[in-house]
Design a protein around this motif. Structure first.
Motif, PDB file in Angstrom:
ATOM      1  N   LEU A 197       0.831  -1.199   0.000  1.00 26.68           N
ATOM      2  CA  LEU A 197       0.000   0.000   0.000  1.00 26.68           C
ATOM      3  C   LEU A 197       0.874   1.260   0.000  1.00 26.68           C
ATOM      4  N   LEU A 198       1.963   1.236   0.763  1.00 18.66           N
ATOM      5  CA  LEU A 198       2.882   2.379   0.776  1.00 18.66           C
ATOM      6  C   LEU A 198       3.487   2.608  -0.612  1.00 18.66           C
ATOM      7  N   THR A 199       3.774   1.515  -1.309  1.00 23.90           N
ATOM      8  CA  THR A 199       4.321   1.641  -2.670  1.00 23.90           C
ATOM      9  C   THR A 199       3.331   2.321  -3.597  1.00 23.90           C
ATOM     10  N   GLU A 200       2.042   1.995  -3.446  1.00 26.87           N
ATOM     11  CA  GLU A 200       1.022   2.634  -4.285  1.00 26.87           C
ATOM     12  C   GLU A 200       0.946   4.131  -3.999  1.00 26.87           C
ATOM     13  N   TYR A 201       1.037   4.520  -2.730  1.00 25.24           N
ATOM     14  CA  TYR A 201       1.045   5.937  -2.393  1.00 25.24           C
ATOM     15  C   TYR A 201       2.261   6.647  -3.000  1.00 25.24           C
ATOM     16  N   VAL A 202       3.407   5.996  -2.935  1.00 25.41           N
ATOM     17  CA  VAL A 202       4.628   6.588  -3.497  1.00 25.41           C
ATOM     18  C   VAL A 202       4.491   6.748  -5.003  1.00 25.41           C
ATOM     19  N   ARG A 203       3.944   5.746  -5.680  1.00 29.59           N
ATOM     20  CA  ARG A 203       3.756   5.830  -7.130  1.00 29.59           C
ATOM     21  C   ARG A 203       2.868   7.028  -7.488  1.00 29.59           C
ATOM     22  N   GLN A 204       1.821   7.245  -6.720  1.00 29.36           N
ATOM     23  CA  GLN A 204       0.952   8.386  -7.000  1.00 29.36           C
ATOM     24  C   GLN A 204       1.678   9.711  -6.782  1.00 29.36           C
ATOM     25  N   SER A 205       2.599   9.742  -5.809  1.00 28.27           N
ATOM     26  CA  SER A 205       3.386  10.957  -5.593  1.00 28.27           C
ATOM     27  C   SER A 205       4.371  11.199  -6.741  1.00 28.27           C
ATOM     28  N   LEU A 206       4.732  10.126  -7.440  1.00 31.54           N
ATOM     29  CA  LEU A 206       5.668  10.231  -8.567  1.00 31.54           C
ATOM     30  C   LEU A 206       4.920  10.306  -9.896  1.00 31.54           C
ATOM     31  N   SER A 207       3.705  10.843  -9.868  1.00 38.73           N
ATOM     32  CA  SER A 207       2.862  10.855 -11.075  1.00 38.73           C
ATOM     33  C   SER A 207       3.518  11.615 -12.219  1.00 38.73           C
ATOM     34  N   ARG A 208       4.165  12.736 -11.916  1.00 36.57           N
ATOM     35  CA  ARG A 208       4.809  13.508 -12.973  1.00 36.57           C
ATOM     36  C   ARG A 208       5.931  12.693 -13.633  1.00 36.57           C
ATOM     37  N   GLN A 209       6.697  12.001 -12.805  1.00 35.43           N
ATOM     38  CA  GLN A 209       7.785  11.168 -13.321  1.00 35.43           C
ATOM     39  C   GLN A 209       7.238  10.025 -14.174  1.00 35.43           C
ATOM     40  N   LEU A 210       6.187   9.353 -13.707  1.00 34.96           N
ATOM     41  CA  LEU A 210       5.609   8.237 -14.454  1.00 34.96           C
ATOM     42  C   LEU A 210       4.980   8.712 -15.758  1.00 34.96           C
ATOM     43  N   SER A 211       4.320   9.852 -15.714  1.00 30.26           N
ATOM     44  CA  SER A 211       3.683  10.380 -16.928  1.00 30.26           C
ATOM     45  C   SER A 211       4.729  10.664 -17.998  1.00 30.26           C
ATOM     46  N   LYS A 212       5.840  11.241 -17.577  1.00 34.23           N
ATOM     47  CA  LYS A 212       6.902  11.546 -18.532  1.00 34.23           C
ATOM     48  C   LYS A 212       7.588  10.284 -19.030  1.00 34.23           C
ATOM     49  N   GLN A 213       7.648   9.259 -18.174  1.00 31.05           N
ATOM     50  CA  GLN A 213       8.350   8.028 -18.530  1.00 31.05           C
ATOM     51  C   GLN A 213       7.635   7.271 -19.640  1.00 31.05           C
ATOM     52  N   TYR A 214       6.294   7.327 -19.666  1.00 28.75           N
ATOM     53  CA  TYR A 214       5.546   6.487 -20.593  1.00 28.75           C
ATOM     54  C   TYR A 214       4.840   7.274 -21.698  1.00 28.75           C
ATOM     55  N   THR A 215       5.202   8.519 -21.871  1.00 30.46           N
ATOM     56  CA  THR A 215       4.613   9.293 -22.964  1.00 30.46           C
ATOM     57  C   THR A 215       5.718   9.912 -23.810  1.00 30.46           C
ATOM     58  N   VAL A 216       5.409  10.112 -25.076  1.00 32.11           N
ATOM     59  CA  VAL A 216       6.297  10.811 -25.998  1.00 32.11           C
ATOM     60  C   VAL A 216       5.765  12.225 -26.150  1.00 32.11           C
ATOM     61  N   GLU A 217       6.669  13.190 -26.033  1.00 32.53           N
ATOM     62  CA  GLU A 217       6.244  14.591 -26.059  1.00 32.53           C
ATOM     63  C   GLU A 217       5.498  14.904 -27.358  1.00 32.53           C
ATOM     64  N   GLY A 218       4.359  15.521 -27.197  1.00 34.38           N
ATOM     65  CA  GLY A 218       3.561  15.904 -28.362  1.00 34.38           C
ATOM     66  C   GLY A 218       2.615  14.825 -28.846  1.00 34.38           C
ATOM     67  N   GLU A 219       2.644  13.649 -28.206  1.00 42.09           N
ATOM     68  CA  GLU A 219       1.774  12.547 -28.628  1.00 42.09           C
ATOM     69  C   GLU A 219       0.876  12.118 -27.470  1.00 42.09           C
ATOM     70  N   ALA A 220      -0.216  11.463 -27.809  1.00 42.73           N
ATOM     71  CA  ALA A 220      -1.127  10.944 -26.800  1.00 42.73           C
ATOM     72  C   ALA A 220      -0.580   9.630 -26.249  1.00 42.73           C
ATOM     73  N   MET A 221      -1.058   9.256 -25.074  1.00 44.17           N
ATOM     74  CA  MET A 221      -0.695   7.959 -24.495  1.00 44.17           C
ATOM     75  C   MET A 221      -1.759   6.943 -24.909  1.00 44.17           C
ATOM     76  N   TYR A 222      -1.309   5.916 -25.637  1.00 47.18           N
ATOM     77  CA  TYR A 222      -2.225   4.873 -26.101  1.00 47.18           C
ATOM     78  C   TYR A 222      -2.283   3.787 -25.040  1.00 47.18           C
ATOM     79  N   VAL A 223      -3.483   3.565 -24.480  1.00 51.71           N
ATOM     80  CA  VAL A 223      -3.608   2.669 -23.334  1.00 51.71           C
ATOM     81  C   VAL A 223      -4.641   1.598 -23.604  1.00 51.71           C
ATOM     82  N   ILE A 224      -4.492   0.521 -22.813  1.00 50.66           N
ATOM     83  CA  ILE A 224      -5.502  -0.540 -22.772  1.00 50.66           C
ATOM     84  C   ILE A 224      -6.191  -0.427 -21.416  1.00 50.66           C
ATOM     85  N   THR A 225      -7.471  -0.171 -21.430  1.00 50.24           N
ATOM     86  CA  THR A 225      -8.195   0.003 -20.163  1.00 50.24           C
ATOM     87  C   THR A 225      -8.768  -1.337 -19.701  1.00 50.24           C
TER      88      THR A 225
END
Length: 680
Positions: free
Chosen positions: A556-584
């Protein structure tokens, strides 16, 4: 401020005072003796140091002592010319007693001292300082690479490497400072000559004009005083110059100068017999007094005999039997068994055909690449990669290599050193012929091509890499994949200590209460398991400080930490200027997973029936394959409540596919759903 520090400052102020204010003759006598004492102390210290860095303050000390001696020269000159020849007891003693009251003899002795100092010692020391500084600076890159190679080979620890690098920097600074400081010694010798000439000339003028003395009396009086002043000045200067030569020509050894001279000069006792016989023969064949030559020859012969006997006794004591006994004792000691239990965190083994890859003499740069890999992972992942032990293994095929994590093989590959690996852009060129293979880091199809096809392959759009780059990429990806295994409690403690240097309050709020080092290690390991960088430790610890009081569940603590690192994760899995293609994940699947979560006192786990699990995994794999065919990187997006459990569900089949929750994405990220995971 300590008394010693204050005394040094007071000494510098005294030098300035000597240049401005006339001193009484009693004070001058005292300072002259102090000058001689300092010179003796410096040369004795220089003779007893084992390496130059043990006397690292010498360049600065040389400047201060030279300035002190010049200030003393100004005071003695003022006393000689201004007190009608009353320059104190010490100068008068050196002028009359030491040279027997003969001004001409004293002047000759002074000239000889100056010649010895200026022409021989000072000039030689200056040259050695200059060459030493140049060679030390030229050798720095090679020494740094040698330290990095020893560190990567596991021969030294990180702390030893830091100490050796610091010593290399200090050596460069020392020899550079000595190169400049030796110029002061040379200038001091020139100044001594000029001061003596000034004292003699103006002493004659003052004696004849102001005191009315005849030329002979004035010359005798002021020349003796000047020579006495020159001797009390040049003798310490000669000692300092000699000390300079000793320091800059001193190589690191196990003993002081006296120990090294006696050990190395008398290392061959039989040579003393030869020298003694030569001296004795010289007495018999020339008019030289035979008593003198025979006495010296006897001393040399007796010395050779004693040294020869001592050497034989030493050899008897060091017979192989003694060595065998020592080896047997070592084998019986528990340490010899304990050392065999050592397991290296990371090992890179290769067959004998790949030795040129790691041999710097054959142009191999693998050791340098390993250094860059450790630095790159420290920057990207924020983790301290342990030392990578590199060794050859004759049990492997000649061109084969193996990567082990904590003693177990986790990856292997094969290289052709005289070929290049070419990966197709999608459309193969039939004119490019090679040996089919698999790129080891990412499992992509590739071919080994000879150098003649390299340029053509690059023009056809192939990605062409050399063997060292192939193995470097493979090693980097393997370490990333197993990073969570490499960060233990000891490595976590190092990261905590490093953070504590800049954020002590933050660390205090997290550990040891409410979270132990083991709890923090588990959180960091879980982040690294999903390739989330832990470099931003302050943010991680801020989150742990906020939620550590609420729960000890590391998942559970890891999940909280991941949410705090949202900016880092968003940048890690997106290409600048493009949308993020996801499977929901569909609502039905999310509800099925949420209902199957079982809470226990040791944490929570997913209790889902096998058929449902298999159906969800198959649906996910189908969507992943479909999005990969479009050329996009698959990312699975779900609600925060089930993200952790859905990740555990896919960990064995597709561990490389990231699973994110809605709370881990920044609001500005454009999300485009291209697939949905459905259940049974």
């Amino acid at each position: 401020m300590a008394t010693r520090d204050f005394s040094i400052l007071l000494g510098v102020i005294l030098i300035v005072v000597m240049l401005i204010i006339p001193l009484p003759t009693g004070m001058i006598d005292f300072l002259i003796i102090v000058n001689i004492s300092i010179a003796l102390l410096i040369i004795l210290v220089s003779m007893n140091t084992r390496e130059p860095l043990q006397f690292s303050i010498f360049p600065t000390l040389l400047l201060l002592v030279t300035l002190f001696r010049l200030g003393l020269n100004v005071s003695t000159t003022r006393a000689i010319l201004g007190n009608q020849g009353d320059a104190g007891n010490v100068i008068d003693t050196f002028g009359n007693f030491v040279v027997g009251g003969n001004a001409l003899v004293g002047f000759v002795v002074f000239i000889i001292l100056v010649v010895i100092q200026f022409v021989v010692i000072t000039k030689g020391a200056e040259r050695v300082s200059e060459v030493g500084a140049r060679f030390t600076l030229d050798a720095m890159p090679g020494k740094q690479m040698s330290i990095d190679a020893d560190l990567n080979a596991g021969m030294i620890s990180d702390s030893e490497a830091r100490e050796r690098r610091k010593k290399i920097e200090q050596e460069a600074d020392f020899y550079g400072s000595m190169d400049g400081a030796s110029k002061f010694v040379k200038g001091d010798a020139i100044a001594g000559i000029v001061i003596v000439l000034i004292n003699i000339i103006f002493g004659l003028v003052i004696g004849m004009v102001q005191e009315g003395l005849p030329l002979a009396a004035a010359a005798n009086k002021y020349t003796l005083l000047t020579v006495g002043d020159g001797l009390v000045s040049q003798i310490p200067a000669l000692l300092i110059s000699t000390a300079t030569g000793i320091v800059v020509t001193r190589a690191a050894s196990e003993g002081n100068l006296g120990h090294d001279v006696t050990k190395q000069l008398f290392a061959y006792p039989k040579m003393l017999y030869v020298a003694g016989g030569t001296i004795a023969l010289l007495g018999f064949m020339t008019p030289i007094d035979q008593f003198v030559t025979t006495t010296v020859a006897i001393f040399l012969g007796v010395g050779g005999f004693l040294l020869d006997r001592n050497e034989k006794n030493t050899q008897i004591l060091e017979e192989p039997d003694g060595e065998l006994e020592e080896q047997e004792e070592d084998m019986k000691s528990p340490e010899s068994v304990v050392n065999l239990l050592q397991v290296d965190p990371i090992e890179f083994e290769f067959g004998y055909g790949l030795i040129p890859l790691a041999d710097a003499n054959q142009g191999g740069d693998l050791l340098d690449r390993v250094v860059m890999i450790r630095r790159q992972l420290a920057i990207e992942m924020g983790m301290i990669v342990p030392v990578i032990r590199i060794r050859d293994n004759i049990q492997l095929q000649p061109n084969e290599y193996s990567i082990k994590i904590k003693g177990n093989e986790v990856a292997k590959g094969e290289l052709l050193l005289d070929h290049f690996m070419a990966m197709s852009p999608g459309v193969d060129d039939e004119n490019i012929i090679g040996i089919e293979t698999i790129e080891p880091a990412f499992g992509l199809p590739a071919i080994w091509i000879s150098e003649e096809y390299k340029e053509q392959a690059e023009l056809s759009g192939y990605t062409v890499v050399d063997p060292p780059s192939v193995v470097s990429t493979h090693l980097t990806e393997v370490i990333k994949r197993h990073a969570h295994e490499l960060i233990g409690r000891q490595e976590t403690k190092q990261l905590i200590d490093h953070l504590n240097e800049t954020y002590p309050t933050l660390v205090e709020d997290v550990t040891p209460n409410p979270l132990t080092t083991g709890d923090i290690q588990k959180v960091l390991s879980k982040l690294l398991r999903e390739k989330v960088s832990i470099k931003n430790l302050p943010v991680i610890f801020e989150t742990l400080a906020d939620y550590g009081q609420m729960t000890k569940d590391t998942d559970l603590l890891t999940e909280y930490v991941r949410q705090s690192l949202s900016r880092q994760l968003s940048k890690q899995y997106t290409v600048e200027g493009e949308a993020m293609y996801v499977i929901t994940v569909s609502g039905a699947v999310e509800k099925m997973i949420a209902d199957a979560v079982q809470q226990t006192e040791h944490g929570s786990f997913l209790n889902l029936d096998p058929n449902s699990m298999q159906s969800i995994v198959e649906s996910t794999l189908m969507e992943i394959e479909r999005i990969q065919e479009t050329g996009h990187m698959p990312v699975i997006l779900c609600s925060p409540a089930i993200r952790m459990y859905f990740r555990h569900l896919l960990e064995r089949t597709v561990p490389q596919v990231p699973v994110l929750s809605y709370n881990e994405l920044e609001p500005y990220i454009e999300v485009q759903s291209v697939g949905v995971v459905n259940g049974p």
